[in-house]
Design a protein around this motif. Structure first.
Motif, short mmCIF file in Angstrom:
data_model
loop_
_atom_site.label_atom_id
_atom_site.label_comp_id
_atom_site.label_asym_id
_atom_site.label_seq_id
_atom_site.Cartn_x
_atom_site.Cartn_y
_atom_site.Cartn_z
N THR A 1 62.85 -68.26 21.96
CA THR A 1 62.73 -68.33 20.51
C THR A 1 63.65 -67.31 19.87
O THR A 1 64.10 -66.35 20.51
CB THR A 1 61.28 -68.04 20.07
N GLU B 1 60.92 -69.03 16.08
CA GLU B 1 61.23 -70.46 16.10
C GLU B 1 62.03 -70.77 17.36
O GLU B 1 62.80 -69.94 17.84
CB GLU B 1 62.03 -70.83 14.85
N PRO B 2 61.87 -71.98 17.91
CA PRO B 2 62.58 -72.30 19.15
C PRO B 2 64.09 -72.31 18.94
O PRO B 2 64.57 -72.77 17.90
CB PRO B 2 62.07 -73.70 19.51
N LYS B 3 64.80 -71.79 19.93
CA LYS B 3 66.27 -71.79 19.85
C LYS B 3 66.83 -73.18 20.09
O LYS B 3 67.85 -73.54 19.51
CB LYS B 3 66.84 -70.82 20.89
#
Length: 175
Positions: A131, A136-138
């Motif tokens: 993240t 937030e997810p990469k």
């Protein structure tokens, strides 16, 4: 908010608990499918009343989906529960039968040990994929998460369990 609803819908659509298909079966055959979808429909109604303030909470979606799968299991829909696992994809029928038999044995064991699982409660979801600094997810194409659930048993005990989840083609599935 529309993204959130779409993500839950994608996670549940294949399991026929949100949108039953009109596949030539009689209305009586589709009643069970519709009843299962009522709980999810209520969830979507509640979610749609929220504002669309930010990015999709993938961890929460994973946890909601895991809860929905376990709700199916405790309601006796073992086939749909197995459909929610990554292991069921592209397997020979005998292996799928073994997966379903294992889940029947699990339910039987819970019945003997704790008088059955009476309800499942979602605690939270936590992303396990890389993240960014905002959490937030990469890379949204490779999402993984842990769903934290509480099983409430018939003997008035409870247990927190962790369900590893992975998103495959837009659908959250149990590992």
């Amino acid at each position: 908010m529309r993204k959130t609803i779409r993500n839950i819908a994608n996670s549940l659509r294949e399991k026929y608990i949100l949108l039953p298909s009109l596949n030539g079966k009689s209305d009586i055959d589709n009643i069970g499918v519709c009843v299962r979808g009522m709980g999810v429909g209520l969830l979507l109604l509640l979610l749609s009343s929220c504002s669309d303030d930010g990015p999709t909470n993938h961890a929460d979606l994973a946890a909601e989906t895991a809860k929905a799968y376990y709700d199916q299991l405790i309601n006796g829909d073992i086939a749909s529960f197995v459909d929610g696992t990554v292991m069921h994809v592209e397997v020979v029928p005998t292996y799928r039968e073994q997966l379903e038999t294992n889940m029947k044995m699990f339910i039987g064991q819970q019945e003997r040990d704790h008088k059955g699982i009476k309800s499942v409660k979602k605690v939270k979801g936590a992303l396990t994929c890389p993240t960014n600094e905002n959490g937030e997810p990469k890379d949204t194409s490779k999402l993984t998460a842990n769903a934290f659930l509480i099983f409430n048993y018939g003997d008035n005990t409870s247990e927190e369990v962790v369900v590893p989840m992975v998103r495959v083609n837009g659908t959250w599935m149990m590992r």
